[in-house]
Design a protein around this motif. Structure first.
Motif, PDB file in Angstrom:
ATOM      1  N   LEU A   1      64.556 -11.557  43.777  1.00 26.44           N
ATOM      2  CA  LEU A   1      63.312 -11.672  43.024  1.00 26.44           C
ATOM      3  C   LEU A   1      63.332 -10.608  41.932  1.00 26.44           C
ATOM      4  CD1 LEU A   1      60.106 -11.271  42.459  1.00 26.44           C
ATOM      5  CD2 LEU A   1      60.790 -13.510  43.291  1.00 26.44           C
ATOM      6  N   GLY A   2      63.216 -11.022  40.666  1.00 27.58           N
ATOM      7  CA  GLY A   2      63.295 -10.099  39.540  1.00 27.58           C
ATOM      8  C   GLY A   2      61.934  -9.643  39.060  1.00 27.58           C
ATOM      9  N   LEU A   3      61.770  -8.343  38.882  1.00 27.55           N
ATOM     10  CA  LEU A   3      60.509  -7.779  38.400  1.00 27.55           C
ATOM     11  C   LEU A   3      60.648  -7.433  36.924  1.00 27.55           C
ATOM     12  CD1 LEU A   3      59.635  -5.377  41.372  1.00 27.55           C
ATOM     13  CD2 LEU A   3      59.184  -7.841  41.140  1.00 27.55           C
ATOM     14  N   GLY A   4      60.065  -8.265  36.057  1.00 27.08           N
ATOM     15  CA  GLY A   4      60.120  -8.030  34.623  1.00 27.08           C
ATOM     16  C   GLY A   4      58.869  -7.347  34.115  1.00 27.08           C
ATOM     17  N   GLY A   5      58.937  -6.870  32.879  1.00 31.41           N
ATOM     18  CA  GLY A   5      57.766  -6.304  32.226  1.00 31.41           C
ATOM     19  C   GLY A   5      57.507  -4.838  32.460  1.00 31.41           C
ATOM     20  N   TRP A   6      58.478  -4.107  33.062  1.00 27.74           N
ATOM     21  CA  TRP A   6      58.210  -2.708  33.388  1.00 27.74           C
ATOM     22  C   TRP A   6      59.042  -1.706  32.589  1.00 27.74           C
ATOM     23  CZ3 TRP A   6      53.758  -2.446  35.319  1.00 27.74           C
ATOM     24  CH2 TRP A   6      53.296  -3.409  36.222  1.00 27.74           C
TER      25      TRP A   6
ATOM     26  N   LYS B   1      53.268   5.472  29.539  1.00 25.52           N
ATOM     27  CA  LYS B   1      53.126   5.882  30.937  1.00 25.52           C
ATOM     28  C   LYS B   1      51.751   5.582  31.513  1.00 25.52           C
ATOM     29  CE  LYS B   1      56.732   9.302  30.311  1.00 25.52           C
ATOM     30  NZ  LYS B   1      57.155   8.647  29.045  1.00 25.52           N
ATOM     31  N   ARG B   2      50.824   5.175  30.670  1.00 29.24           N
ATOM     32  CA  ARG B   2      49.490   4.812  31.171  1.00 29.24           C
ATOM     33  C   ARG B   2      49.529   3.563  32.055  1.00 29.24           C
ATOM     34  NH1 ARG B   2      49.495   3.264  25.748  1.00 29.24           N
ATOM     35  NH2 ARG B   2      48.997   1.060  25.328  1.00 29.24           N
ATOM     36  N   TRP B   3      50.680   2.846  32.030  1.00 31.02           N
ATOM     37  CA  TRP B   3      50.810   1.654  32.865  1.00 31.02           C
ATOM     38  C   TRP B   3      51.318   1.974  34.272  1.00 31.02           C
ATOM     39  CZ3 TRP B   3      48.594  -2.759  31.738  1.00 31.02           C
ATOM     40  CH2 TRP B   3      48.289  -3.044  30.399  1.00 31.02           C
ATOM     41  N   LEU B   4      51.574   3.250  34.550  1.00 31.20           N
ATOM     42  CA  LEU B   4      52.056   3.625  35.884  1.00 31.20           C
ATOM     43  C   LEU B   4      51.090   3.228  37.008  1.00 31.20           C
ATOM     44  CD1 LEU B   4      53.781   7.092  35.354  1.00 31.20           C
ATOM     45  CD2 LEU B   4      54.820   5.077  36.405  1.00 31.20           C
TER      46      LEU B   4
ATOM     47  N   SER C   1      49.599   5.972  46.205  1.00 30.53           N
ATOM     48  CA  SER C   1      48.413   5.145  46.006  1.00 30.53           C
ATOM     49  C   SER C   1      47.864   5.431  44.618  1.00 30.53           C
ATOM     50  CB  SER C   1      47.348   5.466  47.069  1.00 30.53           C
ATOM     51  OG  SER C   1      47.851   5.182  48.359  1.00 30.53           O
ATOM     52  N   PRO C   2      47.793   4.420  43.750  1.00 25.40           N
ATOM     53  CA  PRO C   2      47.372   4.662  42.369  1.00 25.40           C
ATOM     54  C   PRO C   2      45.915   5.071  42.276  1.00 25.40           C
ATOM     55  CG  PRO C   2      47.558   2.318  42.794  1.00 25.40           C
ATOM     56  CD  PRO C   2      48.115   3.015  43.990  1.00 25.40           C
TER      57      PRO C   2
ATOM     58  N   LEU D   1      49.054   8.659  36.027  1.00 23.98           N
ATOM     59  CA  LEU D   1      49.385   9.135  37.359  1.00 23.98           C
ATOM     60  C   LEU D   1      50.343  10.307  37.207  1.00 23.98           C
ATOM     61  CD1 LEU D   1      48.665   8.101  40.250  1.00 23.98           C
ATOM     62  CD2 LEU D   1      50.938   7.163  40.324  1.00 23.98           C
ATOM     63  N   THR D   2      49.899  11.520  37.528  1.00 21.22           N
ATOM     64  CA  THR D   2      50.712  12.705  37.299  1.00 21.22           C
ATOM     65  C   THR D   2      50.867  13.511  38.564  1.00 21.22           C
ATOM     66  OG1 THR D   2      48.846  14.143  36.717  1.00 21.22           O
ATOM     67  CG2 THR D   2      49.789  12.811  34.947  1.00 21.22           C
ATOM     68  N   LEU D   3      51.714  14.524  38.470  1.00 18.55           N
ATOM     69  CA  LEU D   3      51.970  15.400  39.616  1.00 18.55           C
ATOM     70  C   LEU D   3      50.897  16.479  39.752  1.00 18.55           C
ATOM     71  CD1 LEU D   3      55.765  16.007  39.004  1.00 18.55           C
ATOM     72  CD2 LEU D   3      54.722  14.226  40.367  1.00 18.55           C
ATOM     73  N   PHE D   4      50.074  16.614  38.737  1.00 22.82           N
ATOM     74  CA  PHE D   4      49.153  17.753  38.720  1.00 22.82           C
ATOM     75  C   PHE D   4      47.832  17.441  39.412  1.00 22.82           C
ATOM     76  CE2 PHE D   4      51.562  17.887  34.638  1.00 22.82           C
ATOM     77  CZ  PHE D   4      52.506  18.792  35.073  1.00 22.82           C
TER      78      PHE D   4
END
Length: 352
Positions: free
Chosen positions: A223-228, A235-238, A342-343, A349-352
């Protein structure tokens, strides 16, 4: 220029590692991938995450491209005079095909350059006609002719831009139709592993596409995951990505599919504080017994830049950078980011 087959891989590996701390497992993979990068043999160890490296050219840095291993190729090119997409055998005649696995693209990405879509039938004909002219390989993964939702043709040029959800409905319909067609041609595709691609702008649309495409999948398919591939630039799409994989990976496993391929994503280390997507996706796939693969140009391409450090390469010599990147992704379960994420409701989504 041919590479000396008596090259000392142990010495090169020690020089690359230098004072870096690496595990014994990493060193084993590094030696294996150095062997592939120098065209001497295949890596005998199973990687955590396998990268199909884009390797279309016959030469890099004035050396022949005689690598082996996992390679991604495309059956189409853009004609420089007519600006039309044409079927063409990949320019990589020195590859060690007998020791290679090939991820064979459908041409959907290239067709955005010319704003010239073809039918799934025509796309498959281009794949099969060019594959006939390539040497025999160990395994070929044949990709369906999806419609990308993160590429637009604007004023004569391709632009990295996410479609709207309403625009994405068209992409989902075309992508599902491509999967249906590839499924109908299994009688002549028995020598290939089918990669049935998916697209979608938001989590709901992506999950719907996955569910529809799964209806045309069989055990043994991927199964191929496209669009990423947009994640590297936007990076706002993370958060959307983490939400999507949280919802679709269980559905893929429930359908009896145990392979997932994510197109064009080689981001496995944190960048400017952002959590990298690959170790998180690998963790989710592992939870459901799914093997994960990816592809990209960066393991070779980043070393070809004049400012290779800015491009993200670890080494300026393409063979060394290729081997190192593959060794890092081959040991990705050792990453501190190999975990469930978990988004949050925020846009980044950052480490801080």
């Amino acid at each position: 220029m041919y590479v000396n087959p008596t090259v000392d891989l142990e010495k090169i590996a020690s020089q690359l590692v230098a004072d870096r701390y690496v595990t014994r497992r990493f060193k084993s993979h590094l030696l294996g991938f150095l062997s592939e990068a120098y065209g001497l043999g295949t890596n005998p160890y199973e990687p955590d995450l396998e990268i199909f490296v884009n390797a279309q050219s016959n030469t890099y840095q004035k050396e022949i491209n005689n690598i082996c291993g996992s390679v991604q190729l495309s059956p189409v090119r853009v004609n420089s005079h007519s600006r039309k997409t044409i079927a063409r055998v990949p320019d990589c005649g020195f590859l060690d095909f007998s020791n290679s696995k090939i991820l064979y693209d459908s041409g959907a990405f290239t067709d955005v350059l010319t704003n010239c879509r073809v039918t799934p039938e025509e796309a498959l004909d281009k794949q099969l006609s060019t594959l006939k002219r390539l040497p025999r390989v160990r395994e070929t993964f044949l990709v369906s002719y999806d419609l990308l939702i993160d590429e637009k043709y604007v004023n004569g040029t391709r632009k990295k831009e996410r479609w709207t959800v309403s625009e994405g409905d068209k992409a989902v319909d075309a992508t599902v139709a491509a999967a249906e067609y590839l499924n109908s041609q299994r009688y002549r595709l028995q020598d290939f592993t089918l990669v049935q691609s998916c697209q979608g702008v938001n989590a709901e649309q992506y999950k719907s596409c996955v569910e529809e495409v799964l209806a045309y999948c069989q055990p043994g398919d991927c199964l191929g995951l496209g669009g990423w591939c947009i994640l590297g630039k936007q990076k706002r799409w993370l958060p959307t990505f983490f939400q999507v994989i949280d919802e679709i990976i269980p559905a893929i496993a429930e359908a009896g599919i145990d392979r997932v391929h994510i197109f064009g994503v080689t981001w496995y280390k944190p960048i400017r504080g952002c959590i990298p997507p690959l170790p998180v996706l690998l963790h989710q796939c592992d939870r459901y017994g799914i093997k994960l693969t990816t592809d990209g140009r960066s393991p070779i391409g980043n070393a070809l830049w004049s400012d290779w450090r800015k491009a993200g390469a670890t080494f300026p010599y393409w063979r060394h950078n290729l081997a190192w990147v593959k060794a890092e992704t081959a040991t990705l379960r050792d990453s501190p980011f190999y975990q469930k994420v978990s988004p949050p409701k925020t846009q980044q989504l950052t480490l801080f």
